[in-house]
Scaffold this motif. Structure first.
Motif: not given
Length: 188
Positions: A88, A90, A93-95, A97-98, A125, A165-166
């Motif tokens: 989760q 950055e 998945f950067d949860t 923010k997304y 994302k 972007n992962m």
């Protein structure tokens, strides 16, 4: 003559009712998207998402329809709570923010009455890419417990993490990710 006219009118309304689009709500208890990837070449690791919502619309007579799904990215489940938190952050998945992942279809491909593929846009994302979900099976029939019409399918596609972007840890952790989506939906 009156009987013949009545039969024609009844047949017309019956056909129109069958030809109408059917809306199905995804059964969250039987729909758990899974993603898998190579882990250093040692093994294929799998994780899933436990929470989502969505609808499927089918018009088999017109050979059209739509699929609209929203996945709660915070529901990612690797089987290991500490790794769930890592997924989760950055780098993945950067949860914060997304918080959601979405799929919106652009076209359903039919073979007879069965959908065999779904073209659409996958957003992770905040990045949207076109994907094709290939259905390895599809069945619509009365649900034996819900006593309503239901459809189910198994869909699969492959994406690249780097497209969303992962890309952290590539190439050691594979860039190619297979998405497998067993889906069941009940007609409304």
């Amino acid at each position: 003559m009156k009987l013949l006219s009545a039969l024609i009118i009844a047949t017309t309304f019956t056909t129109a009712a069958y030809a109408a689009p059917e809306t199905y709500v995804i059964d969250v208890n039987h729909t758990k998207p899974v993603f898998s990837y190579s882990h250093f070449g040692y093994s294929t690791q799998m994780s899933r998402f436990d929470s989502l919502a969505g609808t499927i619309v089918l018009d088999r007579a017109a050979k059209t329809g739509s699929v609209d799904v929203t996945i709660d990215a915070k529901s990612v489940d690797s089987g290991f709570p500490v790794f769930n938190e890592h997924l989760q952050d950055e780098d993945f998945f950067d949860t914060a923010k997304y918080p959601t992942i979405t799929f919106k279809s652009s076209k359903l491909k039919f073979d007879g009455d069965k959908v065999v593929a779904v073209d659409g846009n996958l957003t992770i994302k905040g990045i949207t890419k076109p994907v094709t979900l290939t259905l390895t099976s599809m069945l619509c029939m009365p649900h034996p417990m819900a006593k309503k019409a239901a459809c189910g399918a198994n869909a699969t596609t492959m994406i690249k993490r780097s497209d969303f972007n992962m890309a952290k840890y590539t190439p050691y952790v594979g860039d190619d990710v297979t998405l497998t989506i067993p889906v069941e939906a009940i007609q409304q």
